[in-house]
Each structure stands twice: as C-alpha cells, then as structure tokens.
Design a protein around this motif. Structure first.
Motif, mmCIF file in Angstrom:
data_model
loop_
_atom_site.group_PDB
_atom_site.id
_atom_site.type_symbol
_atom_site.label_atom_id
_atom_site.label_comp_id
_atom_site.label_asym_id
_atom_site.label_seq_id
_atom_site.Cartn_x
_atom_site.Cartn_y
_atom_site.Cartn_z
ATOM 1 N N GLN A 269 0.919 -1.166 -0.093
ATOM 2 C CA GLN A 269 -0.150 -0.052 -0.151
ATOM 3 C C GLN A 269 0.631 1.268 -0.084
ATOM 4 O O GLN A 269 0.528 2.181 -0.625
ATOM 5 N N ARG A 273 1.284 4.242 -2.990
ATOM 6 C CA ARG A 273 1.212 5.588 -2.951
ATOM 7 C C ARG A 273 2.461 6.588 -3.174
ATOM 8 O O ARG A 273 2.401 7.703 -2.961
ATOM 9 N N ILE A 282 3.559 9.026 4.191
ATOM 10 C CA ILE A 282 2.835 8.155 3.284
ATOM 11 C C ILE A 282 2.544 6.863 4.103
ATOM 12 O O ILE A 282 1.679 6.086 3.911
ATOM 13 N N SER A 286 -0.915 5.173 4.780
ATOM 14 C CA SER A 286 -1.312 3.825 4.251
ATOM 15 C C SER A 286 -1.595 2.859 5.373
ATOM 16 O O SER A 286 -2.549 1.995 5.236
#
Length: 376
Positions: A269, A273, A282, A286
C-alpha cells in the motif's frame, strides 16, 4: 501490468521471500535426511512460503527426492483424508498422468482405485470398495509413499498443510494413532506437518498423551527481525525505481510488529502511494487505510465476544500482567480468578491472543491497533 513488488494473501516465491536463512537450512537438512518435522507459529507468519520454497529448492537440486504437497484444509473426515492423501502422493511421485494411473493400479490394486481427470487436468481418485472395508484396512494408502519410495529407489518428503484439521475428525485420536503407527516405520519418507492453528498443533505435538508426541523435530517459527524487513523493503522499492530510506522501511515493519503478512500488505500500500520517494506520512496514511479496510471485520469479531473477553483485551492493552489479582478482578470485572483462565483459553482457541513466557499478546497487530486507537 507491472508486477507488484510485495506479496500477501498467498505464498511467496523466492524473490518475494525474505530472510529465514536458518530455518531454510534446517528444513532443507531435515528434508534431505528424511527427519520428520513439525512447524509451529501463529497464522500468517510465512510457514507455507517457507515449506514451498524449500520444497522447490529440493526438487531442483535432487531428482531422487520427491516432495508431495498436501493441503487438508477442506478435508473433514478420515475417508476424505485417504482419498486426498492417495491422490497427492500419486501425483507428487509421478511425472505424467499415465505414470500416476499405473502407480495407482500397482500399489493400490486391492482398493480398486479409479483415477479421473477434470477439464483443467486436475486428478481425482476414488475406491471401488465400501468405506468400512477401507477404514479397517488403510495400510495400502498410509504406506503408499514408503512403498513407492522403495520400488523406485527414491526418497519422498510428504508435507501436510493445515494438519490440525485432523483434530476435528470423528474419532480423531484413534485416527492419529493409526497415522503414527504407520508413519513411524517409514525409513524412505520424511513428513513435514504444519498448519495455521498454533494452539491445536501444540496440543497434538507437545501433549504427552497425544499419539504424535515427539514425532520429530519441532521448529518454532520466529518473527523476521526489523533489520531484515527494512533491508528487504528498501531493496524491493529500489528494484522498481522508487526510494525509501532504511530508517523508514524499518519504521514501516515496526508499525505492524514485524508480522509477515501485514508487513507485505502495508509495504504494498505504501509503494502504491509512493510516486518517487517514500515519506513517513505516506506510511502512516497507508496504515490508516489498511486499518479502515479491516474495521468492519474487527467489529464483527468484537460482536462475537463476551464482555469479560473484551475487558481482558483492554487489560492486555493497558499492560496488565497480574490478571488474577484482586485489583484486576475488580477493575476489569473478570469475576473470579478461575474465570480468568476460561477467558484466556477461549481467546487462545480463537487465536486472538498468544501466551509465551507468561506474556500475553494480541496476535493480530492491526486488530490490536484498532482496539487501541478506535474501539477503546
């Protein structure tokens, strides 16, 4: 479409498999030496990936060792076990379907075997005798890997996934005794038994009153270290033209307690991103996304628990260790000290908590995070 650099929800191939160097060497040695092995760990720690990668290594390097992979997750009875076991042994020791059919006729002739093939080339097997007769005379099937190994002058390794399923069979203990009485006399076959329910496997292999007590080498799988996860994540990012600092990669793994499944999921994930370079923000975003995705499942899980079980989880999160003290019994409304043990046993059997060295931990790190940040 470009292949994602992180894998979860399925077994990992070699490129997506990280560390486990000691476990790989030990399991490989056991396979080559035909030492019976039991692998025990909580769910989603990479047992299946470990076994499959070692099995593939053995197959590639030594043509005289045949590895048969058997998953009995959907097997519900002794009769189903015999059919599934025979099919996978025949398939794993044959290079083509004609050889499989020939071996069935040669080694299981008394059972009147019938081999069928579906359009997708999946083989099935059934026996032309009554179940009662098969139940009373299972020798041909349970000795099948040993008989084939002797006849072909090869070694056979039989890997049985979800082995704890036999604990739910009717007359399970009698069936376990039957398996042990045959398999312990096999000198050309090694057995690797593992599964996803740690508590049940511990009872099967560590309880002195159980038939499989001291069946072979017990390998307790540990978590992969934070350092190894960091190196793996950093390299996988770099392999796909993206960047993540080692410190951030280790932070990512640490946020999900180095849990193999969730490290891979969170890393994927985070990678999705990340345009060019990853940041801590980030990673946190996530993780929040993963937690949100699973929240409905967690709500459903909580709804099946008693109030005292939920209170016990709260006590674990609070860092409580003296669960049977008068203060804890009153604060968390456990009732009696005897009830505390019942609560523990219920949560262990559902694989919600684990106890090692008297330390209680919530097994699912995302569930643990959700409890702490959202539910409580």
């Amino acid at each position: 479409m470009k292949k994602l650099p992180f894998i979860y929800g399925k077994s990992s191939d070699l490129i997506n498999f990280t560390d486990r160097k000691e476990e790989i060497e030990r399991l490989e040695m056991n396979f080559k030496s035909l030492i019976n092995t039991t692998i025990i760990s909580p769910r989603r720690w990479g047992k299946t990936s470990l076994v499959e990668n070692v099995a593939e290594k053995i197959r590639t390097e030594n043509k005289n060792i045949k590895v048969c992979m058997i998953d009995i997750f959907n097997v519900r009875s002794e009769s189903e076990f015999y059919e599934h076991f025979a099919k996978e042994i025949l398939k794993g020791t044959s290079s083509r379907w004609e050889e499989m059919a020939e071996n069935a006729k040669k080694f299981l002739s008394h059972l009147l075997p019938k081999i069928t093939f579906s359009p997708d080339s999946q083989a099935g097997i059934s026996f032309g005798i009554e179940w009662k007769t098969l139940q009373e005379n299972p020798d041909d099937i349970l000795n099948l890997p040993e008989d084939i190994a002797k006849a072909k002058n090869i070694s056979v390794v039989v890997c049985v996934d979800e082995f704890q399923s036999i604990g739910d069979f009717p007359e399970s203990i009698a069936f376990q005794r039957k398996l042990r009485s045959h398999w312990q006399h096999h000198h050309n076959v090694g057995y690797c038994l593992y599964g996803s329910k740690r508590a049940m496997l511990l009872d099967i292999f560590s309880n002195v009153s159980m038939p499989f007590y001291k069946f072979g080498d017990i390998l307790f799988l540990q978590k992969i270290s934070n350092k190894k996860w960091g190196e793996f994540i950093k390299k996988r990012f770099e392999d796909t033209g993206k960047k993540i600092a080692l410190e951030q990669a280790e932070y990512l793994a640490e946020r999900v307690d180095n849990h193999s499944y969730y490290v891979q999921q969170l890393a994927q994930q985070t990678w999705l991103r990340t345009k060019t370079s990853c940041s801590k923000t980030i990673i946190d975003d996530s993780l929040q996304s993963v937690k949100n995705q699973l929240s409905l499942l967690f709500v459903g899980q909580i709804e099946t628990m008693t109030s005292t079980q939920i209170n016990f989880l709260k006590a674990v999160l609070d860092g409580e260790t003296a669960f049977t003290s008068q203060n804890s019994l009153k604060k968390y409304r456990f009732g009696s000290s005897a009830n505390v043990q019942k609560i523990k046993n219920a949560l262990i059997s559902r694989e919600i908590i684990d106890i090692s060295s008297q330390q209680v931990d919530i097994l699912d790190p995302i569930f643990k995070l959700w409890l702490k940040e959202d539910y409580f």
